[in-house]
Design a protein around this motif. Structure first.
Motif, PDB file in Angstrom:
ATOM      1  N   THR A 233     -12.920  70.548   3.657  1.00  0.00           N
ATOM      2  CA  THR A 233     -12.128  69.495   4.307  1.00  0.00           C
ATOM      3  C   THR A 233     -11.346  70.073   5.485  1.00  0.00           C
ATOM      4  OG1 THR A 233     -11.879  68.553   2.109  1.00  0.00           O
ATOM      5  CG2 THR A 233     -10.503  67.612   3.821  1.00  0.00           C
ATOM      6  N   PHE A 234     -10.733  71.228   5.260  1.00  0.00           N
ATOM      7  CA  PHE A 234      -9.904  71.872   6.290  1.00  0.00           C
ATOM      8  C   PHE A 234     -10.734  72.194   7.536  1.00  0.00           C
ATOM      9  CE2 PHE A 234      -8.068  76.015   7.850  1.00  0.00           C
ATOM     10  CZ  PHE A 234      -6.837  75.532   8.263  1.00  0.00           C
ATOM     11  N   PHE A 237     -12.039  69.150   9.328  1.00  0.00           N
ATOM     12  CA  PHE A 237     -10.975  68.538  10.130  1.00  0.00           C
ATOM     13  C   PHE A 237     -10.801  69.299  11.455  1.00  0.00           C
ATOM     14  CE2 PHE A 237      -6.502  67.868  11.240  1.00  0.00           C
ATOM     15  CZ  PHE A 237      -6.467  66.484  11.227  1.00  0.00           C
ATOM     16  N   ILE A 238     -10.789  70.629  11.360  1.00  0.00           N
ATOM     17  CA  ILE A 238     -10.670  71.441  12.585  1.00  0.00           C
ATOM     18  C   ILE A 238     -11.889  71.201  13.473  1.00  0.00           C
ATOM     19  CG2 ILE A 238     -10.732  73.841  13.432  1.00  0.00           C
ATOM     20  CD1 ILE A 238      -8.860  74.568  11.190  1.00  0.00           C
ATOM     21  N   GLY A 239     -13.070  71.069  12.831  1.00  0.00           N
ATOM     22  CA  GLY A 239     -14.300  70.809  13.582  1.00  0.00           C
ATOM     23  C   GLY A 239     -14.217  69.485  14.336  1.00  0.00           C
ATOM     24  N   ILE A 279     -18.254  65.858   2.010  1.00  0.00           N
ATOM     25  CA  ILE A 279     -18.544  66.634   0.781  1.00  0.00           C
ATOM     26  C   ILE A 279     -17.229  67.112   0.150  1.00  0.00           C
ATOM     27  CG2 ILE A 279     -19.637  68.719  -0.165  1.00  0.00           C
ATOM     28  CD1 ILE A 279     -21.767  68.449   2.032  1.00  0.00           C
ATOM     29  N   GLY A 280     -16.352  67.699   0.967  1.00  0.00           N
ATOM     30  CA  GLY A 280     -15.078  68.226   0.445  1.00  0.00           C
ATOM     31  C   GLY A 280     -14.255  67.139  -0.216  1.00  0.00           C
ATOM     32  N   ASN A 308      -7.899  57.967   3.996  1.00  0.00           N
ATOM     33  CA  ASN A 308      -7.934  57.734   5.440  1.00  0.00           C
ATOM     34  C   ASN A 308      -8.871  58.723   6.131  1.00  0.00           C
ATOM     35  OD1 ASN A 308      -6.838  56.252   7.757  1.00  0.00           O
ATOM     36  ND2 ASN A 308      -6.087  58.246   8.353  1.00  0.00           N
ATOM     37  N   LEU A 309      -8.809  59.987   5.693  1.00  0.00           N
ATOM     38  CA  LEU A 309      -9.707  60.996   6.272  1.00  0.00           C
ATOM     39  C   LEU A 309     -11.166  60.658   5.933  1.00  0.00           C
ATOM     40  CD1 LEU A 309      -9.645  63.582   7.913  1.00  0.00           C
ATOM     41  CD2 LEU A 309      -9.326  64.886   5.814  1.00  0.00           C
TER      42      LEU A 309
END
Ligand code: SF4
Ligand code: SF4
Length: 406
Positions: A233-234, A237-239, A279-280, A308-309
């Protein structure tokens, strides 16, 4: 014998912590099992036992300025082993939720993000903003012909809107974080150990390494799979953030307008990031559904951020599928929804679960610079007399189970 203290409980604070998920707070009888089983707790002044009594006593200031609340990774090991079902992991999560709202600037936005009944208002704000932009640019209709999203919101409009929005959010964030730092500095007398202090550069390097590797998640014995889910997930998100930057670079600097083919670097990075997020988050959501004991109680803000993500990633995938299918109205509606979810994610960052990462970063950095110490077993010399238990609890000292029960 130390100085006598008068405890002035903040009853309203106790109620708020209970409402936010710490319902079983009063069950705690201070046995210290939780501090013993927590793999992340420093040897001196371990958590979460001291936080449990501070919360029972309604010591709001102590908890708001306590970096340990943020060193917890909510693995729920302590909750699993608590003999009284007091769910200490959930109590710390509830304190974090309270802190988001308390430090938030301006406070009313923090309230909107933290209150489930105000969700329609939260949703309405980006919808109204986007409709106002469409009305202002004379594009309040579904564009015709080939589906090209910049026909709806031009690249320049999006860039300026997001730069303005994120700059404002950043300024608000700075105020919230400086309030948090002040609160921690006030609390430093109880928690710091000068002999362990690190300089700014080593502390910063260590903090960054800890965050980028999510190392602490693997140390939470009962919950290691969360490390991979959080890492996906982290980095997803950065991607996504990098995709937005790369997209702007292609559009503005290289004058290469979207849409791009599926093998274009912007598309590859964007799609891989969305898949990583899906997936995360799926792992996290499934674990929450399957095991309340293992995943801990989810606060409203946890769920809001997570879903939301999810919505950002899913609408991102669908807007591409609909565009390739050439379905105009569906593509543009999905694009509109995608932007609504992105605005909720970014503009409300200082008040949402998104802020969690930043608060944790600051707490880890502060702890390293102030000699908070590495995790470890409780030391023999920390055993104190029964008479001193009350004072030591108030000071946040360790009280092994046998003594506390004695
Ligand atoms: S393990 Fe013991 S000290 Fe910790 S919350 Fe449960 S009862 Fe309280
Ligand atoms: S939830 Fe995990 S990290 Fe947090 S206090 Fe409990 S055992 Fe420690």
């Amino acid at each position: 014998m130390g100085e006598r203290r008068m405890v002035e409980p903040n009853v309203e604070f106790i109620e708020k912590i209970k409402e936010a998920g710490g319902d079983f707070l009063k069950n705690c009888f201070q046995c210290a099992t939780c501090s013993t089983v927590c793999n992340l707790s420093p040897a001196a002044n371990p958590f979460p036992r001291k936080e449990m009594i501070w919360a029972q006593w309604g010591l709001e200031d102590r908890l708001l300025g306590d970096p340990d609340v943020w060193l917890c990774h909510q693995c729920s090991d302590c909750t699993t082993y608590c003999p009284r079902g007091a769910r200490p992991g959930d109590v710390l999560a509830a304190v974090r939720k309270y802190a988001f709202e308390k430090f938030a600037f301006p406070g009313f936005l923090g309230k909107i993000v933290g209150t489930p009944s105000l969700f329609p208002v939260l949703l309405l704000i980006p919808v109204v903003l986007l409709l106002a932009v469409l009305a202002g640019t004379g594009r309040l209709y579904f564009p015709q012909g080939e589906v090209i999203y910049s026909k709806m919101f031009s690249v320049a409009t999006l860039q300026y809107s997001f730069i303005t929005g994120t700059t404002l959010a950043l300024l608000m964030f700075v105020v919230s974080i400086s309030r948090f730092r002040q609160a921690m500095n006030k609390n430093s007398l109880q928690l710091t150990h000068p002999e362990n202090k690190q300089g700014f550069i080593p502390a910063l390097t260590g903090t960054i390494l800890e965050i980028v590797t999510h190392k602490k998640f693997s140390e939470c014995g009962d919950n290691t799979v969360r490390q991979y889910a959080h890492l996906l997930t982290f980095y997803g998100f950065i991607g996504l953030a990098a995709t937005a930057g790369l997209g702007a670079f292609y559009e503005i600097v290289l004058h290469t307008p979207s849409p791009y083919p599926l093998i274009h670097p912007v598309k590859i990075l964007g799609n891989l990031s969305m898949i990583a997020i899906i997936i995360g988050l799926t792992i996290l959501v499934v674990r929450r559904i399957q095991g309340y004991e293992k995943s801990g109680n989810s606060t409203y803000q946890d769920k809001l951020f997570l879903y939301n993500l999810y919505a950002v990633a899913v609408t991102g995938i669908f807007l591409e599928i609909f565009r390739l299918g050439g379905i105009g109205w569906l593509s543009y509606s999905t694009y509109f929804a995608h932007l609504v979810f992105i605005i909720i994610l970014l503009i409300f960052a200082p008040y949402s679960k998104f802020a969690h990462m930043v608060y944790r970063f600051i707490a880890i950095l502060w702890s390293r610079m102030n000699g908070r110490g590495e995790p470890g077993a409780l030391q023999y010399e920390q055993i104190v007399s029964v008479e001193a238990v009350g004072e030591q609890v108030a000071e946040g000292e360790a009280v092994p189970a046998a003594v506390a029960k004695g």
